[in-house]
Write an enzyme that holds these catalytic residues in place. Structure first.
Site, short mmCIF file in Angstrom:
data_model
loop_
_atom_site.label_atom_id
_atom_site.label_comp_id
_atom_site.label_asym_id
_atom_site.label_seq_id
_atom_site.Cartn_x
_atom_site.Cartn_y
_atom_site.Cartn_z
N LYS A 157 1.90 -7.07 5.35
CA LYS A 157 1.65 -5.71 4.91
C LYS A 157 0.51 -5.17 5.77
CE LYS A 157 -1.27 -4.05 2.85
NZ LYS A 157 -2.65 -3.46 3.10
N ASN B 140 -5.64 9.31 4.65
CA ASN B 140 -6.91 8.59 4.60
C ASN B 140 -8.04 9.41 4.00
OD1 ASN B 140 -6.43 5.89 5.68
ND2 ASN B 140 -5.55 7.08 7.36
N SER C 170 -8.61 8.85 -4.01
CA SER C 170 -8.71 9.88 -5.05
C SER C 170 -7.39 10.02 -5.78
CB SER C 170 -9.15 11.21 -4.45
OG SER C 170 -8.26 11.59 -3.43
N THR D 173 -5.80 -4.45 8.79
CA THR D 173 -5.87 -4.63 7.33
C THR D 173 -4.55 -5.07 6.97
OG1 THR D 173 -7.20 -2.86 6.71
CG2 THR D 173 -5.92 -3.74 5.02
N THR E 80 0.86 -1.65 0.23
CA THR E 80 -0.06 -0.64 -0.31
C THR E 80 0.49 0.72 0.09
OG1 THR E 80 -1.48 -0.96 1.63
CG2 THR E 80 -2.11 -2.11 -0.38
N GLU F 2 0.07 4.42 8.97
CA GLU F 2 -0.16 5.59 8.13
C GLU F 2 -0.05 6.91 8.90
OE1 GLU F 2 -3.95 4.96 6.34
OE2 GLU F 2 -3.15 3.64 4.80
#
Lengths: 396, 396
Positions: free
Chosen positions: A177, A391, A396, A188, A155, A268
């Site tokens: 992942k 995040n 969006s 996650t 992702t 991230e």
């Protein structure tokens, strides 16, 4: 090659149009046997995505023929319709794989297909696109398809994560992942581990739980536990080599430890990987509780981003753990950062200026509770501008 | 005027050179009586700053004459030397105040002086500067000195926080500081509350605990509990009005609720204040556990910063609370954001596009567990670039 390194597995990864980027987003992993042993560790979040509910049930017999995974949508909080989508996906995979069956025993039922999804919560999947992807993936299944499958489950991962442990005549391979929302009770993350050893379902389950407990479960990138976390172990028996629990646990742990480290390295927006080691604890649980308190301190994590060896924030976090969980005397606590003993006996130690956090991505924090012999390391990341950016912009 | 609104109190705030900015950094609050009732609620962090250890002991007799507060250094994790610094500060305040005593009964002992410090952990205070500040503050004590005192306890606070509750013939005043590291078990906050009512020590203590439990303890800006949190209530009896527990609790709660809201509004780097209300819970504790899980989700808080009504992250956080802590059925959960029912029965509700997060600083998230009648609101802030910036640069 990773999940296709062990004998008896084929895999594929294709672009089905679920991801707005147009990249690969559907992966298929097939166990060609001769054995179809399977085990899974699933999120302990009470809000569980449809594929998690499905997979829990489907793997309960200790067997599975295939795993279908998609990025581009978590299929979580999607109600009965979302569960129907997962069911339909499993049935479609079963039908496609059965179409090529040479014998009746090679036919696949929907209950032999495990399902994993990842992406935004609260949106229905485009099932038509997904099923089209399944067709393409089934047509592209290959004994060297591991790389494509590992790519398709990404992702916000910037790179795919794969690992292999080679043994005498058998092996373990894995892909994963997960690049944010990483927390205990699993990240996650989706992960598929394969092996060609001969093992029964109970041993496979025990080995997988032992491996995740000390690897994936000790990654705590941002304290957020997902609705979709799934780790699956498939064993084909194709090597003909029988292995015991200890031997399998060690090999699976080698693979999951490597994958876990890769997850941290690609979390991230992170600029530092932080290993928080707590030693001198009265028990493993006590050490774990203290380590998690530190890895969840936003103040500490923001300080590391600023290359600031702010050990006071480590102590403030350690101090939040109740005495009944982790007995220790606050006046005996020692803290070292990258080897410099900045806090000694709960007070000021070596000058913090001696700590160099800027030169390397990896940061080591060591806390000694002086209350026993147990030791645990939990990995986390720093809290950065890029984390906030990724995040706040994700959906969006 | 705030802490000097009730009769019987003088205060001062001066610049002693502890803050590198050169701003006010030492505050002194004196209770001139006729009564010297006192109570305190202190951090539950096991790593406790020297002034916290001192104040816990000094207030245990239910009486105090003065509170001295400094910003520019927390005096936490500073060992026996740090405790000596706190002791010396209390002794100095006692000596300075005794110098002006008209009668032997007006003389002040060190044990009548409560001490609060805030700032960086792990550095010794400049005690010479601090004691010089005490001299200046004592010389400047005034019946309208509340504003200066409230200013002197600021650290990264952009504004001072004050509140008053007026009653018939008596009042309650308060000041607070705290702009980050705000969490249950109290924020990194110092607060002094004054009242001129006539009340015994046990009632004062009960009223203060009741007030903090539902106000300061329900602010959770960043989940980090400080080593220095202190809330002190001083009662002078100067109004001559005797009040009961309920009456005092209500007035103190009015003041602490106002101060708590001011703390949230000024939290480090925040662009949104977020009220997370959990209703339909089986108990207040259950509601609180669920609300705290949401307010501690970095993913949710970053989404709010991006004005993204990502209710999936709310559900993922709710799902981390164990069933034994908060019983509920995940398939009945409702979530509303700013009045839009984005999640109904654990699934998709109204379109998330209907939620407007951009137009106002305040955001309301309502979670209905459908498991009882208890309701709780916890306040937090969004996770922003400025939070990361302020907290990565704080000690450098």
């Amino acid at each position: 090659m990773s999940i296709t390194a062990p004998a008896g597995f084929r895999a594929a990864g294709v672009a089905a149009g679920l991801k707005s980027s147009g990249g690969r987003d559907v992966a298929l992993v097939v166990n060609d046997g001769p054995r179809r042993t399977a085990a899974a560790v699933l999120t302990t979040n009470r809000v569980q995505a449809a594929p998690v509910v499905w997979t829990r049930q489907a793997v309960s017999d200790g067997a599975a023929r295939a795993v279908v995974l998609n990025s581009g949508g978590a299929n979580a909080c999607t109600g009965p319709e979302g569960f129907t989508d997962t069911h339909r996906t499993a049935e479609h995979v079963a039908a496609v794989l059965s179409a090529g069956a040479a014998t009746p025993e090679d036919e696949v039922g929907a209950g032999d297909v495990l399902v994993c999804s990842t992406g935004l919560i609260g949106l229905r999947l485009d099932t038509d696109a997904l099923l089209g992807g399944v067709d393409a993936a089934a047509a592209g299944l290959a004994a060297d398809g591991g790389d494509a499958a590992a790519d398709a489950i990404r992702t916000t991962d910037t790179v795919s994560k794969q690992a292999v442990a080679l043994r005498d005549g058998w092996s373990v391979g894995g892909m994963a992942k997960g690049a944010g929302m990483l927390a205990p009770g699993l990240a996650t993350m989706l992960s598929v581990i394969t092996t060609d050893c001969v093992v029964d379902a109970a041993t496979a389950d025990a080995a997988l739980r032992a491996a995740t407990r000390t690897t994936f479960d000790r990654v705590d990138s941002d304290g957020c536990m997902s609705t979709n976390d799934t780790v699956i172990l498939l064993a084909s028996g194709a090597s003909g080599v029988e292995v015991g629990l200890d031997e399998l646990s060690a090999a699976v742990t080698e693979v999951t430890a490597s994958l876990a480290r890769e997850l941290v390295a690609d979390a991230e927006g992170a600029s530092h990987d932080i290993a928080v080691t707590v030693r001198g604890a009265s028990s493993e649980d006590a050490a774990l509780a203290v380590a998690r308190a530190v890895t969840r301190s936003n103040l500490f994590k923001a300080a590391v981003f600023g290359n600031d060896p702010n050990w006071g924030r480590v102590l403030a976090a350690v101090g939040t753990v109740p005495a009944e969980v982790a007995p220790y005397d606050p006046l005996t606590l020692d803290v070292a950062m990258n080897g410099v003993q900045v806090c000694r006996a709960g007070g000021v130690g070596e000058p913090r200026e001696l700590v160099d956090l800027a030169s390397a991505r990896e940061v080591r924090v060591e806390v000694d509770l002086h209350a026993g012999d147990a030791e645990v390391t939990v990995w986390t990341n720093d809290l950065t501008h890029d984390y906030v950016h990724e995040n706040s912009a994700y959906s969006s």
